[in-house]
Write an enzyme that holds these catalytic residues in place. Structure first.
Site, PDB file in Angstrom:
ATOM      1  N   ASP A  97      -2.321  -6.975  -5.686  1.00 38.65           N
ATOM      2  CA  ASP A  97      -3.488  -6.991  -4.810  1.00 38.65           C
ATOM      3  C   ASP A  97      -3.197  -7.983  -3.696  1.00 38.65           C
ATOM      4  OD1 ASP A  97      -5.902  -7.308  -3.528  1.00 38.65           O
ATOM      5  OD2 ASP A  97      -7.057  -7.712  -5.346  1.00 38.65           O
ATOM      6  N   ALA A 130     -13.270  -4.276  13.741  1.00 36.79           N
ATOM      7  CA  ALA A 130     -13.078  -5.718  13.915  1.00 36.79           C
ATOM      8  C   ALA A 130     -11.876  -6.206  13.123  1.00 36.79           C
ATOM      9  CB  ALA A 130     -14.335  -6.472  13.479  1.00 36.79           C
ATOM     10  N   ASN A 135       1.136  -2.340   5.324  1.00 35.45           N
ATOM     11  CA  ASN A 135       0.373  -1.099   5.404  1.00 35.45           C
ATOM     12  C   ASN A 135      -0.906  -1.128   4.577  1.00 35.45           C
ATOM     13  OD1 ASN A 135       0.131   1.997   5.772  1.00 35.45           O
ATOM     14  ND2 ASN A 135       0.199   1.751   3.555  1.00 35.45           N
ATOM     15  N   TYR A 154     -14.615  -2.151  10.243  1.00 35.53           N
ATOM     16  CA  TYR A 154     -13.206  -1.778  10.181  1.00 35.53           C
ATOM     17  C   TYR A 154     -12.525  -2.052  11.523  1.00 35.53           C
ATOM     18  CZ  TYR A 154      -9.092   1.262   9.717  1.00 35.53           C
ATOM     19  OH  TYR A 154      -7.811   1.754   9.693  1.00 35.53           O
ATOM     20  N   GLY A 179       0.822  -1.208   0.000  1.00 34.16           N
ATOM     21  CA  GLY A 179       0.000   0.000   0.000  1.00 34.16           C
ATOM     22  C   GLY A 179       0.853   1.254   0.000  1.00 34.16           C
ATOM     23  N   ALA A 180       1.890   1.262  -0.853  1.00 29.12           N
ATOM     24  CA  ALA A 180       2.914   2.311  -0.789  1.00 29.12           C
ATOM     25  C   ALA A 180       2.692   3.459  -1.759  1.00 29.12           C
ATOM     26  CB  ALA A 180       4.286   1.689  -1.053  1.00 29.12           C
ATOM     27  N   ARG A 234       0.565   5.984  -1.865  1.00 24.58           N
ATOM     28  CA  ARG A 234       0.241   7.305  -1.344  1.00 24.58           C
ATOM     29  C   ARG A 234       0.073   7.233   0.168  1.00 24.58           C
ATOM     30  NH1 ARG A 234      -5.935   7.704  -3.848  1.00 24.58           N
ATOM     31  NH2 ARG A 234      -6.883   6.121  -2.495  1.00 24.58           N
TER      32      ARG A 234
END
Length: 274
Positions: free
Chosen positions: A63, A182, A90, A180, A13-14, A16
């Protein structure tokens, strides 16, 4: 010399936000980066900017909810850069749609305005699809990446894994998003379990559970609020402000390095909210 100097560091997840800031901190400290995201164009721009600063970067669309794609990505990292030495999990889905923002605003008003107590009816009106959509990335994806990293770390008796959890996972301050919350609670439990499992192999697994983060998404949400609503929100934070991307990235850099004795811990920078 930084303790990540020359080490192979993965950030998911880099493209942004916080992931981008963490990648920049690791790169500035001398890490050799492998970055992934589903936002291919933005990821390429992030990688290009890092390379312009002299950072070695491998970037790929991945993904993390697809275990085959994850395994392929980690195999490519080992082939092109060498075994993974640090992983920052992340990548995540976060509540940012119009319905999410409406629930958030209702909850913040409920917390900061004297009014009769009642059920806010978030959970009872939630659909199966809403509930399930957070688990594929936030929990399954984190597991797939951790598993792939451990397969490279365990034979070498070295590794650092940093999971990005959330204040939502261990407090009631995100009651507006129980789905979220959980999923992030699962991240915290997973961190503690795996942290104890692999510490004997000199692999330290820890989590950061951020409070408010000054991302573009959250700043955009704040911009839609009336001044009094913004003031009420910041009144909930003893520090009076959100945490900056650089502050959170600095902690991730520390946990990805050698200069600590932390295993299975959950550190929550939140400005004193809990």
């Amino acid at each position: 010399m930084s303790s990540v100097e020359g080490r192979v560091c993965v950030v998911t997840g880099a493209a942004r936000g916080l992931g981008q800031a963490i990648a920049a901190a690791l790169g500035a400290a001398g890490g050799r980066l492998a970055l992934c995201d589903v936002l291919a164009t933005e990821l390429a721009e992030t990688a290009s900017a890092l390379r312009a600063n002299g950072v070695e970067v491998l970037d790929a669309r991945c993904d993390v909810s697809d275990s085959t794609a994850v395994d392929d990505f980690f195999a490519r990292i080992e082939q092109e850069l060498g075994p993974v030495e640090a992983l920052v999990n992340n990548a995540a889905r976060v509540p940012g749609g119009p319905e999410d923002e409406a629930r958030r605003s209702r909850h913040y008003a409920y917390l900061t305005t004297p009014e009769p107590r009642r059920s806010l009816k978030f959970t009872s009106t939630m659909s199966d699809a809403e509930w399930l959509k957070y688990w594929d990335v936030n929990v399954h994806g984190l597991f797939y990446c951790t598993r792939a990293a451990l397969r490279q770390m365990e034979p070498r008796n070295y590794g650092r894994i940093v999971n990005i959890a959330s204040l939502a996972g261990h407090s009631n301050l995100s009651a507006h998003s129980p789905h979220y919350s959980a999923s992030k609670g699962a991240v915290i439990a997973f961190t503690r379990a795996v942290g104890a499992e692999v510490a004997g192999a000199n692999i330290f697994v820890n989590a950061i559970a951020p409070g408010g983060v000054a991302t573009e998404m959250f700043e955009a949400y704040l911009g839609k609020l009336a001044p009094e609503a913004q003031a009420a929100l910041f009144q909930m934070i003893p520090a009076g402000r959100l945490g900056t991307l650089e502050e959170y990235a600095g902690l991730a850099l520390y946990l990805a390095g050698d200069n600590h004795y932390l295993a299975g811990q959950v550190i929550s920078p939140n400005g004193g909210m809990i």
